[in-house]
Each structure stands twice: as structure tokens, then as C-alpha cells.
Scaffold this motif. Structure first.
Motif, PDB file in Angstrom:
ATOM      1  N   TYR A   6       0.828  -1.205   0.000  1.00 57.67           N
ATOM      2  CA  TYR A   6       0.000   0.000   0.000  1.00 57.67           C
ATOM      3  C   TYR A   6       0.866   1.261   0.000  1.00 57.67           C
ATOM      4  CZ  TYR A   6      -4.200  -2.733   0.829  1.00 57.67           C
ATOM      5  OH  TYR A   6      -5.243  -3.610   0.695  1.00 57.67           O
ATOM      6  N   ILE A   7       1.942   1.236   0.748  1.00 58.80           N
ATOM      7  CA  ILE A   7       2.864   2.374   0.768  1.00 58.80           C
ATOM      8  C   ILE A   7       3.508   2.553  -0.603  1.00 58.80           C
ATOM      9  CG2 ILE A   7       5.030   3.217   1.747  1.00 58.80           C
ATOM     10  CD1 ILE A   7       4.144   1.940   4.399  1.00 58.80           C
ATOM     11  N   LEU A   8       3.884   1.454  -1.243  1.00 59.59           N
ATOM     12  CA  LEU A   8       4.469   1.523  -2.585  1.00 59.59           C
ATOM     13  C   LEU A   8       3.484   2.116  -3.589  1.00 59.59           C
ATOM     14  CD1 LEU A   8       6.913   0.797  -4.377  1.00 59.59           C
ATOM     15  CD2 LEU A   8       5.762  -1.365  -4.825  1.00 59.59           C
ATOM     16  N   LEU A   9       2.226   1.707  -3.531  1.00 59.74           N
ATOM     17  CA  LEU A   9       1.218   2.266  -4.437  1.00 59.74           C
ATOM     18  C   LEU A   9       0.984   3.745  -4.162  1.00 59.74           C
ATOM     19  CD1 LEU A   9      -1.413  -0.598  -4.633  1.00 59.74           C
ATOM     20  CD2 LEU A   9       0.080   0.214  -6.453  1.00 59.74           C
ATOM     21  N   LEU A  10       0.989   4.146  -2.914  1.00 60.07           N
ATOM     22  CA  LEU A  10       0.830   5.556  -2.569  1.00 60.07           C
ATOM     23  C   LEU A  10       2.019   6.378  -3.070  1.00 60.07           C
ATOM     24  CD1 LEU A  10      -0.826   7.722  -1.081  1.00 60.07           C
ATOM     25  CD2 LEU A  10       0.530   7.177   0.954  1.00 60.07           C
ATOM     26  N   LEU A  11       3.228   5.869  -2.896  1.00 65.21           N
ATOM     27  CA  LEU A  11       4.407   6.566  -3.410  1.00 65.21           C
ATOM     28  C   LEU A  11       4.399   6.647  -4.933  1.00 65.21           C
ATOM     29  CD1 LEU A  11       7.300   5.306  -1.116  1.00 65.21           C
ATOM     30  CD2 LEU A  11       6.356   7.607  -1.268  1.00 65.21           C
ATOM     31  N   ALA A  12       3.953   5.597  -5.595  1.00 67.45           N
ATOM     32  CA  ALA A  12       3.855   5.630  -7.056  1.00 67.45           C
ATOM     33  C   ALA A  12       2.864   6.702  -7.499  1.00 67.45           C
ATOM     34  CB  ALA A  12       3.436   4.264  -7.591  1.00 67.45           C
ATOM     35  N   PHE A  13       1.748   6.811  -6.799  1.00 68.74           N
ATOM     36  CA  PHE A  13       0.761   7.846  -7.128  1.00 68.74           C
ATOM     37  C   PHE A  13       1.341   9.243  -6.915  1.00 68.74           C
ATOM     38  CE2 PHE A  13      -2.937  10.515  -6.259  1.00 68.74           C
ATOM     39  CZ  PHE A  13      -3.706  10.237  -7.374  1.00 68.74           C
ATOM     40  N   ILE A  14       2.078   9.433  -5.842  1.00 63.68           N
ATOM     41  CA  ILE A  14       2.694  10.739  -5.567  1.00 63.68           C
ATOM     42  C   ILE A  14       3.760  11.061  -6.600  1.00 63.68           C
ATOM     43  CG2 ILE A  14       4.155  11.977  -3.918  1.00 63.68           C
ATOM     44  CD1 ILE A  14       2.570  10.517  -1.706  1.00 63.68           C
ATOM     45  N   PHE A  15       4.643  10.104  -6.895  1.00 62.51           N
ATOM     46  CA  PHE A  15       5.700  10.326  -7.883  1.00 62.51           C
ATOM     47  C   PHE A  15       5.131  10.568  -9.284  1.00 62.51           C
ATOM     48  CE2 PHE A  15       8.951   7.864  -5.223  1.00 62.51           C
ATOM     49  CZ  PHE A  15       9.493   9.036  -4.720  1.00 62.51           C
ATOM     50  N   ALA A  16       4.015   9.940  -9.608  1.00 67.15           N
ATOM     51  CA  ALA A  16       3.418  10.117 -10.935  1.00 67.15           C
ATOM     52  C   ALA A  16       2.771  11.490 -11.077  1.00 67.15           C
ATOM     53  CB  ALA A  16       2.393   9.016 -11.197  1.00 67.15           C
ATOM     54  N   ASN A  17       2.229  12.039 -10.006  1.00 66.50           N
ATOM     55  CA  ASN A  17       1.532  13.321 -10.079  1.00 66.50           C
ATOM     56  C   ASN A  17       2.435  14.515  -9.812  1.00 66.50           C
ATOM     57  OD1 ASN A  17      -1.373  12.860 -10.636  1.00 66.50           O
ATOM     58  ND2 ASN A  17      -1.100  11.455  -8.931  1.00 66.50           N
ATOM     59  N   ALA A  18       3.535  14.327  -9.116  1.00 65.36           N
ATOM     60  CA  ALA A  18       4.411  15.423  -8.729  1.00 65.36           C
ATOM     61  C   ALA A  18       4.938  16.252  -9.905  1.00 65.36           C
ATOM     62  CB  ALA A  18       5.564  14.900  -7.888  1.00 65.36           C
ATOM     63  N   PRO A  19       5.309  15.666 -11.058  1.00 64.84           N
ATOM     64  CA  PRO A  19       5.834  16.500 -12.149  1.00 64.84           C
ATOM     65  C   PRO A  19       4.855  17.564 -12.644  1.00 64.84           C
ATOM     66  CG  PRO A  19       6.297  14.211 -12.591  1.00 64.84           C
ATOM     67  CD  PRO A  19       5.415  14.248 -11.394  1.00 64.84           C
ATOM     68  N   PHE A  20       3.574  17.291 -12.548  1.00 63.76           N
ATOM     69  CA  PHE A  20       2.585  18.214 -13.080  1.00 63.76           C
ATOM     70  C   PHE A  20       2.095  19.219 -12.036  1.00 63.76           C
ATOM     71  CE2 PHE A  20       2.178  14.207 -15.417  1.00 63.76           C
ATOM     72  CZ  PHE A  20       2.543  14.658 -16.671  1.00 63.76           C
ATOM     73  N   LEU A  21       2.476  19.040 -10.788  1.00 64.58           N
ATOM     74  CA  LEU A  21       1.978  19.901  -9.725  1.00 64.58           C
ATOM     75  C   LEU A  21       2.962  20.983  -9.303  1.00 64.58           C
ATOM     76  CD1 LEU A  21       0.229  17.234  -7.477  1.00 64.58           C
ATOM     77  CD2 LEU A  21      -0.807  18.770  -9.150  1.00 64.58           C
ATOM     78  N   THR A  22       4.223  20.851  -9.637  1.00 65.78           N
ATOM     79  CA  THR A  22       5.228  21.814  -9.222  1.00 65.78           C
ATOM     80  C   THR A  22       5.946  22.409 -10.435  1.00 65.78           C
ATOM     81  OG1 THR A  22       7.217  22.131  -7.912  1.00 65.78           O
ATOM     82  CG2 THR A  22       6.916  19.964  -8.862  1.00 65.78           C
ATOM     83  N   PRO A  23       6.289  23.698 -10.380  1.00 72.21           N
ATOM     84  CA  PRO A  23       7.029  24.311 -11.489  1.00 72.21           C
ATOM     85  C   PRO A  23       8.527  24.049 -11.430  1.00 72.21           C
ATOM     86  CG  PRO A  23       6.481  25.971  -9.869  1.00 72.21           C
ATOM     87  CD  PRO A  23       5.838  24.688  -9.405  1.00 72.21           C
ATOM     88  N   ARG A  24       8.981  23.307 -10.449  1.00 74.13           N
ATOM     89  CA  ARG A  24      10.407  23.026 -10.299  1.00 74.13           C
ATOM     90  C   ARG A  24      10.769  21.678 -10.933  1.00 74.13           C
ATOM     91  NH1 ARG A  24      13.317  25.720  -6.405  1.00 74.13           N
ATOM     92  NH2 ARG A  24      12.184  27.395  -5.385  1.00 74.13           N
ATOM     93  N   LEU A  25      11.972  21.602 -11.474  1.00 74.68           N
ATOM     94  CA  LEU A  25      12.469  20.363 -12.054  1.00 74.68           C
ATOM     95  C   LEU A  25      12.902  19.437 -10.925  1.00 74.68           C
ATOM     96  CD1 LEU A  25      13.178  18.823 -14.644  1.00 74.68           C
ATOM     97  CD2 LEU A  25      15.445  19.813 -14.507  1.00 74.68           C
ATOM     98  N   LEU A  26      12.309  18.272 -10.851  1.00 73.17           N
ATOM     99  CA  LEU A  26      12.550  17.278  -9.804  1.00 73.17           C
ATOM    100  C   LEU A  26      12.266  17.826  -8.412  1.00 73.17           C
ATOM    101  CD1 LEU A  26      15.837  15.716 -11.184  1.00 73.17           C
ATOM    102  CD2 LEU A  26      13.533  14.814 -11.407  1.00 73.17           C
ATOM    103  N   GLY A  27      11.478  18.878  -8.329  1.00 76.03           N
ATOM    104  CA  GLY A  27      11.130  19.481  -7.051  1.00 76.03           C
ATOM    105  C   GLY A  27      12.254  20.289  -6.429  1.00 76.03           C
ATOM    106  N   ILE A  28      13.372  20.465  -7.141  1.00 76.27           N
ATOM    107  CA  ILE A  28      14.545  21.135  -6.579  1.00 76.27           C
ATOM    108  C   ILE A  28      14.937  22.372  -7.377  1.00 76.27           C
ATOM    109  CG2 ILE A  28      16.978  20.856  -5.993  1.00 76.27           C
ATOM    110  CD1 ILE A  28      16.409  17.840  -5.755  1.00 76.27           C
ATOM    111  N   PHE A  29      15.123  22.208  -8.685  1.00 81.18           N
ATOM    112  CA  PHE A  29      15.670  23.267  -9.523  1.00 81.18           C
ATOM    113  C   PHE A  29      14.560  24.158 -10.075  1.00 81.18           C
ATOM    114  CE2 PHE A  29      18.356  19.448 -10.028  1.00 81.18           C
ATOM    115  CZ  PHE A  29      19.490  19.919  -9.387  1.00 81.18           C
ATOM    116  N   ALA A  30      14.675  25.460  -9.840  1.00 81.49           N
ATOM    117  CA  ALA A  30      13.671  26.402 -10.335  1.00 81.49           C
ATOM    118  C   ALA A  30      13.864  26.609 -11.840  1.00 81.49           C
ATOM    119  CB  ALA A  30      13.799  27.731  -9.607  1.00 81.49           C
TER     120      ALA A  30
END
Length: 99
Positions: A6-30
Motif C-alpha cells: 500500500y505504501i508503494l502504491l501511494l508513493l507511485a501515485f505521488i511520484f506520478a503526479n508530482a511533475p505536473f503539480l510543481t514548477p520546479r524540475l525534480l522538485g529542486i531546480f527552479a
């Protein structure tokens, strides 16, 4: 299913959606403008992290079962389905609401 699955599926869902939710590259580089290629790079990176974690969890639970190309095709499709909500928000809803 175990808690680790269940934790793996939750992390997969977060990792799959994160690129489209933040304007930063990999959440680090502006970035000034993040285009679709950056999103694909982040999706592949997130899939690699998720697959590596899944392999680690499977190896800790016992022997690792050999997988064919069919397994990886299904895993990529499932990962892309997980990314669909944020993709729709970024490219369909978000663009309309700006105007």
C-alpha cells in the motif's frame, strides 16, 4: 496485500503526479518555463525510483521473480494512469482557468 504494498502504491501515485503539480524540475531546480520534456524526464525518474523500491521490497520478502516485457508494459501503463489526474489539471483545466 501488505502494508508495504500500500505504501508503494501511494508513493507511485505521488511520484506520478508530482511533475505536473510543481514548477520546479525534480522538485529542486527552479525553471522559468517547464515544458513537456521536463515532465517526461520527471515521470521516467519517478518510475525508476518506484521500480527500484519495488525490487528492493520484493528482494527483502524472498526471491525475486523474473519478469517479461508484459509485466513492464503493464507497470508503465499503470504508472501513466496514476499520473492522469495531475496531467488533466495541468494541461486541460489549468490552461482554461488562466484566460
Amino acid at each position: 496485500m501488505t502494508v508495504s504494498m500500500y505504501i508503494l502504491l501511494l508513493l507511485a501515485f505521488i511520484f506520478a503526479n508530482a511533475p505536473f503539480l510543481t514548477p520546479r524540475l525534480l522538485g529542486i531546480f527552479a525553471l522559468k518555463h517547464k515544458h513537456f520534456g521536463h515532465h517526461l524526464l520527471e515521470l521516467f525518474t519517478g518510475f525508476g525510483i518506484t521500480a527500484g523500491l519495488a525490487y528492493l521490497l520484493e528482494s527483502r520478502a524472498g526471491s525475486v521473480h523474473p519478469q517479461g516485457w508484459e509485466f513492464y508494459a503493464v507497470a508503465v501503463c499503470l504508472y501513466l494512469i496514476f499520473a492522469f489526474p495531475a496531467f488533466v489539471r495541468r494541461y486541460f483545466w489549468h490552461g482554461r482557468n488562466r484566460e
